[in-house]
Design a protein around this motif. Structure first.
Motif, PDB file in Angstrom:
ATOM      1  N   ALA A 153      51.760  38.369  43.271  1.00 54.84           N
ATOM      2  CA  ALA A 153      53.390  38.139  43.908  1.00 54.84           C
ATOM      3  C   ALA A 153      52.861  37.831  45.336  1.00 54.84           C
ATOM      4  O   ALA A 153      53.648  36.796  45.722  1.00 54.84           O
ATOM      5  N   ALA A 154      51.854  38.111  45.919  1.00 53.90           N
ATOM      6  CA  ALA A 154      51.708  37.409  47.132  1.00 53.90           C
ATOM      7  C   ALA A 154      51.415  36.309  47.131  1.00 53.90           C
ATOM      8  O   ALA A 154      51.704  35.393  48.267  1.00 53.90           O
ATOM      9  N   LYS A 155      50.426  35.763  46.401  1.00 56.73           N
ATOM     10  CA  LYS A 155      50.112  34.470  46.348  1.00 56.73           C
ATOM     11  C   LYS A 155      51.469  33.585  46.072  1.00 56.73           C
ATOM     12  O   LYS A 155      51.537  32.366  46.495  1.00 56.73           O
ATOM     13  N   VAL A 156      52.325  34.044  45.209  1.00 53.60           N
ATOM     14  CA  VAL A 156      53.408  33.190  44.835  1.00 53.60           C
ATOM     15  C   VAL A 156      54.492  33.194  46.006  1.00 53.60           C
ATOM     16  O   VAL A 156      55.014  32.077  46.313  1.00 53.60           O
ATOM     17  N   LYS A 157      54.465  34.019  46.596  1.00 51.69           N
ATOM     18  CA  LYS A 157      55.339  34.304  47.905  1.00 51.69           C
ATOM     19  C   LYS A 157      55.032  33.444  49.060  1.00 51.69           C
ATOM     20  O   LYS A 157      55.475  32.865  49.842  1.00 51.69           O
ATOM     21  N   ALA A 158      53.444  33.209  48.852  1.00 53.04           N
ATOM     22  CA  ALA A 158      53.013  32.219  49.935  1.00 53.04           C
ATOM     23  C   ALA A 158      52.940  30.856  49.633  1.00 53.04           C
ATOM     24  O   ALA A 158      52.539  30.120  50.357  1.00 53.04           O
ATOM     25  N   GLY A 159      53.569  30.503  48.347  1.00 55.23           N
ATOM     26  CA  GLY A 159      53.872  28.975  48.192  1.00 55.23           C
ATOM     27  C   GLY A 159      53.223  28.510  46.783  1.00 55.23           C
ATOM     28  O   GLY A 159      53.162  27.498  46.405  1.00 55.23           O
ATOM     29  N   THR A 160      51.969  29.792  46.301  1.00 51.88           N
ATOM     30  CA  THR A 160      51.476  29.077  45.147  1.00 51.88           C
ATOM     31  C   THR A 160      52.361  29.102  43.876  1.00 51.88           C
ATOM     32  O   THR A 160      53.284  30.150  44.021  1.00 51.88           O
ATOM     33  N   SER A 161      52.335  28.322  42.780  1.00 49.24           N
ATOM     34  CA  SER A 161      53.221  28.485  41.799  1.00 49.24           C
ATOM     35  C   SER A 161      52.737  29.690  40.892  1.00 49.24           C
ATOM     36  O   SER A 161      51.670  29.929  40.937  1.00 49.24           O
ATOM     37  N   ILE A 162      53.694  30.077  40.445  1.00 46.40           N
ATOM     38  CA  ILE A 162      53.384  31.214  39.434  1.00 46.40           C
ATOM     39  C   ILE A 162      52.663  30.846  38.163  1.00 46.40           C
ATOM     40  O   ILE A 162      51.519  31.627  37.913  1.00 46.40           O
TER      41      ILE A 162
END
Length: 645
Positions: free
Chosen positions: A291-300
Motif C-alpha cells: 500500500a505504501a508503494k502504491v500511495k507513493a506512485g507505483t502502480s498496483i
C-alpha cells in the motif's frame, strides 16, 4: 494404429459393428465398450447366455437389438435388420450385455456400488429428457420408456452397470507407457515398402450376350429378389402444435408488466458500478508495504509484481458483486472512495486487499415505460412456454386415458395431416421427386419406431418449443416389385451380370498367369481385349495409414499378400475386377530413426490403454464365468430376421 495394422495384415472384408448396444441407447445414454471373448456352454430355457449364474434372456436381447437398430438408423437410415445381423450386430449386443454384467458382478464382489443419487443425476442430465423449461421432465421420461418398451428399473440397472464399467476401465484407458521393445517392430512395419502393379478388367469390355429369355429373366429375378425389394414404407398422421398457435395466450397485460416491474424494483433502480485494480496480500505487514508503494506512485501491478504477486482487474462491478468476490467491508470502502483513490489494506477472507478505483460509472434507473419493452418480451417468452406446456400436458393426460388420435385432434381443435408413403429415410423409392420437409424428419423417425395399433406419441419439433402428436396411419411391408413392372431393368441387370462373369473369368486367368511366369502387362495383353495398362504401385504402410478415408481395397489387398503372388478383387458397382500383383517387399527398419519411433510410440500410446482395458474385461469375464448358447443365439437371429418358426 493397432486396429489399422491388423486390418491391413489380415485383409478382412466387412463392416465391424463398434457401437455399444445397451437397452438405453435410444435414450442417448453413453455406454462403455465392454466386449470380450465368448465361451461355449449349454444354457437352459429361453436364455441365450449366463453370467456368473445370472441369466440373459432371449427376450431381453431381442428388445435391445430392436432398440439398437432404431438408434443406429439415426446415423445410418439405410440400415436394415438383415444387414445389422450380417454385420454381427446381435453378437456385439450380447457381448456388450454379458461384458457389462460381468464387470458389475466383479465390482459387487469387490465391494463397489453405485448410489441411487448418482443414477438420478445421470437421468436428469440427459438433454433429450428435458422439457421446455430446460429441466428434467418426468412425462418425457415416461414416454421414452413406453416408446422403447423399457422399465425404469432396466434403465437404472444399465446406468449403474455403465458407471461401474467406467470406474473399472477408465483408469486403464489413460495408460500411455509403451516400451521400446514394442515400439520398434510396429515402427519398422510402418516403413515396410511394397512394389507391385494393379490391373483393371472392366465389365464393359465383355459382351452382354443376346437378349435374355423370359425364363432367364425370371430365374435371375428370383435369385436377386432382394435387389428389387422395396423397403418397408409408412404413412404418418400428425398434428403440429406451434408457438404461433398459442401466441394469443402469451400476450402480457399491462397489470402483469407493472407487477413484474414492482417485483424487480432493484433491477430497474439507478445503480453505480466501479472498475478497480486490486491485489490481495496474505499478511498485514506485507499489505502495508504494498500500500505504501502504491500511495507513493507505483502502480498496483508493479507493486504486486515486486512482492511476487499478481494484480487483478474488475470492470464495471456492482457493490453486491464485489461483496461476493471479496468482503462487505472492502466493498463499502471501494464504493465510498473517489475515482483514482487508493483503498486499503482491508481484511478479506483471503488476506488484506489493496485497490485503486480506476473508474466510476453511474447507471440511471428505468421508469416503467422505459422498462416495459424488456419486461414484455421476457414475460411473453415465459407465457408462451407455459401455454405450450399446458397444451402438451392436456394431450398427455388424454393419451394416459387412452384417448385416440381423432379424439385428441377434435378436443384440441388441431388440424390432422399425413405424410406421403415414405421409407425410414423419408423418401419414396417409386417417386424420386417426393421430398419430405426436413421439419417432418422427427415425425417419420418416430412412426418407424412404433408398431401398428400403438398409441399416438408426442414428438418435439424444432427448438422453439413446438411439438406434434404422431400416430401410425398405414404400414406397407417390404416386398419385391412385380417382375412385370421392372422387366426391362431386370433384363439389363442380367446382361450386366453376364458381362461381369466374363470379366471375372478373365481376371482369374490373368491373375493365375501373373502369379506364374508371365508379367501382369503380358497377361493383360494376352486377354485379347482393349484393357487399360496396369498401374505401378510403390508405397509404404505409413502412407496407407495417413489416408483419412482409408486405403483403397486393391492397395490394402497388396499389403496382405505374399511376395510374387497375384490376386483379384471386385471393383465397386459391378464395374469390373482388379488384379493385384505384388512384385517386391522391402522390410522396414526403424532403428536409429528417432522421428519414426517417436511417432509410432505416440500412436501406440493412444491405443495401449484400450488394449489393457480389453484384456482386463476378458479376464473379468473368465473369472466371473460367461457362457453362451450358440443354438439359442441362432434361433434368436432367425427370429429377428423374420425366418423363425
Amino acid at each position: 494404429m493397432l486396429t489399422f495394422l491388423r486390418r491391413l495384415i489380415n485383409s478382412k472384408v466387412g463392416v465391424v459393428v463398434t457401437f455399444i448396444v445397451l437397452g438405453i441407447i435410444a435414450l442417448a445414454f453413453a455406454a462403455m465398450d465392454v466386449s470380450g471373448m465368448q465361451s461355449g456352454g449349454s444354457i437352459g430355457g429361453n436364455d441365450v447366455a449366463s453370467v456368473g449364474g445370472a441369466d440373459v434372456t432371449a427376450a431381453d436381447v431381442k428388445l435391445r437389438a430392436n432398440n439398437a437398430i432404431e438408434a443406429a438408423r439415426m446415423r445410418d437410415p439405410s440400415l436394415t435388420m438383415a444387414s445389422f445381423l450380417e454385420q454381427n450386430g446381435l453378437e456385439s449386443i450380447l457381448d456388450q450385455m454379458t461384458g457389462a454384467m460381468a464387470l458389475e458382478r466383479f465390482a459387487g464382489q469387490s465391494g463397489m456400488a453405485v448410489s441411487k443419487r448418482t443414477v438420478d443425476g445421470q437421468i436428469a442430465s440427459i438433454p433429450g429428457l428435458q422439457g421446455p423449461t430446460g429441466k428434467f421432465d418426468q412425462n418425457i421420461y415416461q414416454q421414452m420408456l413406453s416408446q422403447r418398451r423399457l422399465t425404469d428399473a432396466q434403465v437404472r440397472t444399465d446406468i449403474a452397470r455403465d458407471t461401474i464399467g467406467q470406474q473399472l476401465l477408465v483408469p486403464m484407458l489413460g495408460a500411455s507407457q509403451v516400451p521400446q521393445q514394442l515400439v520398434l517392430p510396429y515402427a519398422s512395419l510402418l516403413l515396410e515398402q511394397r512394389k507391385g502393379q494393379i490391373g483393371f478388367i472392366p465389365t464393359r469390355a465383355y459382351a452382354t450376350g443376346a437378349a435374355p429369355t423370359d425364363a432367364e429373366i425370371g430365374d435371375f429375378y428370383k435369385r436377386n429378389v432382394q435387389r428389387y425389394t422395396l423397403p418397408e414404407r409408412r404413412v404418418a398422421r400428425y398434428a403440429l402444435i406451434t408457438p404461433a398457435m398459442v401466441k394469443d395466450k402469451a400476450t402480457p397485460t399491462d397489470a402483469e408488466i407493472a407487477q413484474e416491474y414492482k417485483s424487480n424494483a432493484a433491477r430497474y433502480a439507478a445503480s453505480e458500478t466501479r472498475s478497480l485494480t486490486r491485489v490481495v496480500v496474505a499478511d498485514q505487514a506485507g499489505a502495508n508495504a504494498v500500500a505504501a508503494k502504491v500511495k507513493a506512485g507505483t502502480s498496483i501491478a508493479a507493486a504486486a509484481k515486486d512482492a511476487g504477486l499478481e494484480a487483478s482487474t474488475s470492470e464495471n462491478v456492482t457493490k453486491q458483486e464485489l461483496v461476493s468476490a471479496t468482503s462487505a467491508p472492502f466493498a463499502d470502502a471501494a464504493f465510498t472512495a473517489a475515482p483514482g483513490a487508493i483503498v486499503g489494506p482491508v481484511r478479506t477472507p483471503l488476506g488484506f486487499a489493496i485497490a485503486k478505483i480506476d473508474a466510476v460509472k453511474q447507471v440511471p434507473g428505468k421508469t416503467l415505460a422505459e422498462a416495459t419493452p424488456e419486461i414484455r418480451d421476457g414475460l411473453a417468452k415465459a407465457k408462451l412456454q407455459t401455454a405450450l406446456q399446458s397444451v402438451r400436458d392436456s394431450i398427455d393426460d388424454a393419451l394416459s386415458s387412452n384417448g385416440t388420435f381423432a379424439e385428441i385432434i377434435s378436443d384440441q381443435k388441431l388440424t390432422a395431416k399425413t405424410t406421403p408413403l415414405v421409407t425410414a429415410q423419408g423418401v419414396d423409392p417409386e417417386n424420386a421427386e417426393t421430398k419430405l420437409d426436413e421439419t417432418l424428419t422427427p415425425i417419420v423417425q418416430t412412426v418407424f419406431q412404433a408398431d401398428e395399433g400403438d398409441a399416438p406419441q408426442l414428438v418435439q419439433i424444432g427448438t422453439d418449443g413446438g411439438f406434434a402428436i404422431v400416430g401410425v396411419d398405414r404400414i406397407v411391408a417390404a416386398a419385391p416389385r412385380p417382375l412385370s413392372a421392372i422387366r426391362d431393368r431386370v433384363a439389363a441387370d442380367f446382361r450386366t451380370d453376364r458381362a461381369l462373369k466374363g470379366a471375372r473369368a478373365a481376371a482369374k486367368t490373368i491373375a493365375d498367369q501373373a502369379a506364374g511366369k508371365m508379367t501382369l502387362p503380358a497377361a493383360l495383353t494376352a486377354a485379347n481385349k482393349q484393357l487399360p495398362p496396369p498401374q505401378s504401385i510403390d508405397a509404404t504402410r505409413a502412407q496407407l495409414a495417413a489416408n483419412p478415408q482409408g486405403a483403397p481395397p486393391p492397395l490394402a489387398l497388396m499389403f496382405s499378400m505374399v511376395e510374387g503372388s497375384a490376386k483379384m478383387i471386385q471393383a465397386p458397382g459391378d464395374s469390373g475386377w482388379f488384379v493385384v500383383k505384388l512384385d517386391k517387399i522391402v522390410k522396414g527398419d526403424a532403428r536409429g530413426k528417432d522421428n519414426v519411433l517417436k511417432a509410432a510410440r505416440g500412436d501406440l500410446a493412444r491405443s495401449v490403454g484400450r488394449e489393457y482395458a480389453q484384456q482386463f474385461a476378458n479376464a473379468v469375464r473368465k473369472a466371473v464365468g460367461v457362457k453362451t448358447d450358440p443354438a439359442a443365439i441362432a434361433r434368436l437371429k432367425a427370429d429377428l430376421a423374420g425366418t423363425g418358426n
